[in-house]
Design an enzyme around this catalytic site. Structure first.
Site, PDB file in Angstrom:
ATOM      1  N   LYS A 175       0.746  -1.229  -0.002  1.00  0.00           N
ATOM      2  CA  LYS A 175      -0.040  -0.050   0.005  1.00  0.00           C
ATOM      3  C   LYS A 175       0.778   1.171   0.099  1.00  0.00           C
ATOM      4  CE  LYS A 175      -3.650  -1.948   2.822  1.00  0.00           C
ATOM      5  NZ  LYS A 175      -5.011  -1.666   1.787  1.00  0.00           N
ATOM      6  N   ASP A 190      -7.964  -2.702  10.067  1.00  0.00           N
ATOM      7  CA  ASP A 190      -8.405  -3.888   9.028  1.00  0.00           C
ATOM      8  C   ASP A 190      -8.953  -5.016   9.673  1.00  0.00           C
ATOM      9  OD1 ASP A 190      -9.009  -4.042   6.287  1.00  0.00           O
ATOM     10  OD2 ASP A 190      -7.244  -5.144   5.796  1.00  0.00           O
ATOM     11  N   GLU A 206      -6.482  -9.283   0.166  1.00  0.00           N
ATOM     12  CA  GLU A 206      -6.474 -10.433   1.035  1.00  0.00           C
ATOM     13  C   GLU A 206      -7.647 -10.779   2.062  1.00  0.00           C
ATOM     14  OE1 GLU A 206      -6.680  -7.672   3.984  1.00  0.00           O
ATOM     15  OE2 GLU A 206      -5.621  -7.624   2.033  1.00  0.00           O
ATOM     16  N   ARG A 244     -10.428 -11.361   1.430  1.00  0.00           N
ATOM     17  CA  ARG A 244     -11.661 -12.362   0.873  1.00  0.00           C
ATOM     18  C   ARG A 244     -10.994 -13.636   0.978  1.00  0.00           C
ATOM     19  NH1 ARG A 244     -11.848  -8.643  -4.216  1.00  0.00           N
ATOM     20  NH2 ARG A 244     -11.376  -7.137  -2.580  1.00  0.00           N
TER      21      ARG A 244
END
Length: 502
Positions: A281, A292, A353, A355
């Site tokens: 990122k 997250d 990631e 999912r």
């Protein structure tokens, strides 16, 4: 903070402060009119002089009002009477609590719960007052060497209800509001913890602490060795680049009379830090990627609220703890992973990631023979672009479940908006080398992510909440919001058939 309800007239209150509403323009509410009559026009005379217009959030503190037993009277501007809605009501309660703390009052009797709020009853007004109060008092200073000097003398708040028959309703509202607030606070505390403290093992330890105090809750964990035996290769791949072991925490609550009753399963994405992995990122605001794990924080907060309420249902909460880091051992774009379901996934971007973790968990939960499954995740930036910070994205293959969740969101004020999950979007996931890719491209990113998850949730009724826009705030008020604890808890209250309103 101690909360209670009573039903009485304002002239008989001996508390440190009475809180009453004034409408715009300079119109007394019913309770304020009673005080004005007792004080022989004292309050209306002040309003005529222009001391308070009645605009939303305006405050006027009066001392020693003639013939009133209470030491202080706080007049609260409520706007135009017919326009007082949920949003204004919450803002007014929050401003009132802040003002009461500034006055130094240790207790107060609040008559704002008697105001007419469009479409809302006494239960909602009392419960929302409790939740708004607790929310306004929250601060996270656990890691500061100098704690905040905020003045908070207010210790007791009494809500007045119009009739004695509504006392039971008010007490129930306080009970529910306190449970939701307790769960929301835990969610915020866990999510606000820095990633060098809050790792997957920390999530498990927080779950165990709840279980120690609630006999209906048991907690087990699934580590990387057991994941490998189960074939959870997609989940394992995401965490491979991190020194911190991936840990899936399983919280089982048994409250139903029939212990064999099918459970509701809540799954929370628990990426305790998401660097993006090899698909790194940008550096700007990467610190916020500690959030997250907002889905897992929401689930653990909901499980605590559930335990506090002792709801007569069975619920399983899954905290899918993991950390996505770049290293020589990390998974790569181009890798093809075999998931627990047997389906294969081509990795196009290691920053998609969440999912890949959730798909294996959605397969794992089949063993519980669930009544339904709701997963919640800070899954996509695309959902933030689509819905902003106000509504969570809701996706479901089951219309009745979707409607239940939307209704719970409206009831709790933690709203969601349903997004499409049409077959046409599935085409975005096609891969020439595997059963699917883990990325559908830029268009409809939140939808294609949900489409990906739907391929692993075909054996039960399922819904997905994308809380990427609602789980935390950025900027000056940076921090966890505690969402979607109110929505999920309300959903469970409804499912349990617990009486709420009048």
């Amino acid at each position: 903070m101690e909360f209670s309800v009573k039903s009485g007239s304002p002239e008989k209150q001996r508390s440190a402060c009475i809180v009453v509403g004034v409408y715009e323009p300079r119109r007394l509410s019913g309770i304020a009119e009673q005080l004005d009559k007792i004080s022989e026009g004292y309050i209306s005379n002040l309003l005529r002089r222009g001391d308070l217009e009645g605009k939303p959030g305006q405050m006027l503190l009066l001392h020693h009002v003639p013939n009133v037993l209470s030491e202080r009277v706080l007049l609260v501007g409520c706007g135009k009477e017919r326009e007082l809605d949920e949003r204004q009501y919450k803002q007014i309660i929050t401003k009132t609590i802040n003002t009461l703390n500034d006055t130094g009052s240790m207790e107060a009797v609040c008559f704002l719960t008697e105001l007419h709020v469009k479409g809302r009853d006494t239960y909602w007004k009392v419960r929302e007052a409790v939740e708004s109060t607790q929310n306004s008092l929250y601060s996270f200073d656990a890691l500061k060497t100098r704690k905040g000097e905020t003045r908070r003398p207010l210790r007791k708040l009494v809500f007045n209800v119009p009739t004695r028959r509504e006392l039971t309703v008010g007490e129930r509202a306080i009970e529910h509001g306190m449970a939701v607030s307790t769960g929301t606070q835990l969610c915020r505390d866990v999510a606000n913890m820095p990633p060098n403290i809050c790792n997957p093992a920390y999530l498990a330890s927080q779950a165990r602490q709840i279980a120690e105090n609630h006999e209906n809750l048991t907690v087990t964990t699934v580590g990387e060795e057991q994941m490998a035996k189960l074939g959870m290769n997609s989940y394992l791949a995401v965490g491979r680049g991190s020194h911190n072991e991936s840990v899936m925490t399983v919280m089982e609550y048994k409250g139903a009379v029939d212990s064999t009753e099918k459970p509701i399963v809540l799954v929370g994405k628990g990426l305790t830090f998401d660097s993006g992995g090899i698909s790194l990122k940008p550096g700007e605001a990467m610190d916020e990627m500690k959030y997250d794990m907002g889905g897992a924080a929401g689930v653990i907060g909901t499980m605590l609220a559930l335990c506090e309420l002792k709801l007569p249902i069975n619920v399983v909460g899954i905290l899918a703890g993991c950390e996505n880091m770049p290293s020589s051992n990390a998974y790569r774009p181009g890798d093809i992973l075999t998931t627990m379901s047997g389906q294969t996934v081509e990795v196009l971007n290691t920053d998609a990631e969440g999912r890949l973790v959730l798909c294996d968990v959605l397969t794992y939960v089949e063993r519980f023979d669930p009544e339904l499954v709701v997963d919640t995740a800070t899954l996509t930036g695309a959902c933030v672009i689509a819905l902003g910070k106000h509504a969570s994205g809701l996706f479901s293959s089951h219309n009745p479940l979707a409607h239940e969740l939307l209704n719970a969101g409206e009831q709790s004020g933690d709203r969601a908006w349903r997004m499409p999950l049409w077959d046409e979007y599935q085409e975005h996931l096609e891969s020439p080398f595997a059963d699917m890719t883990n990325l559908g491209g830029r268009p409809a990113g939140a939808i294609t992510a949900a489409c990906f998850l739907s391929r692993f949730a075909k054996k039960y009724n399922w819904a997905h909440l994308d809380v990427a826009g609602t789980a935390w705030n950025s900027g000056a008020n940076k921090g966890s919001t505690g969402r979607p604890v109110p929505l999920l808890t309300q959903f469970l209250i409804n499912r349990a058939g617990v009486e709420q309103g009048e």
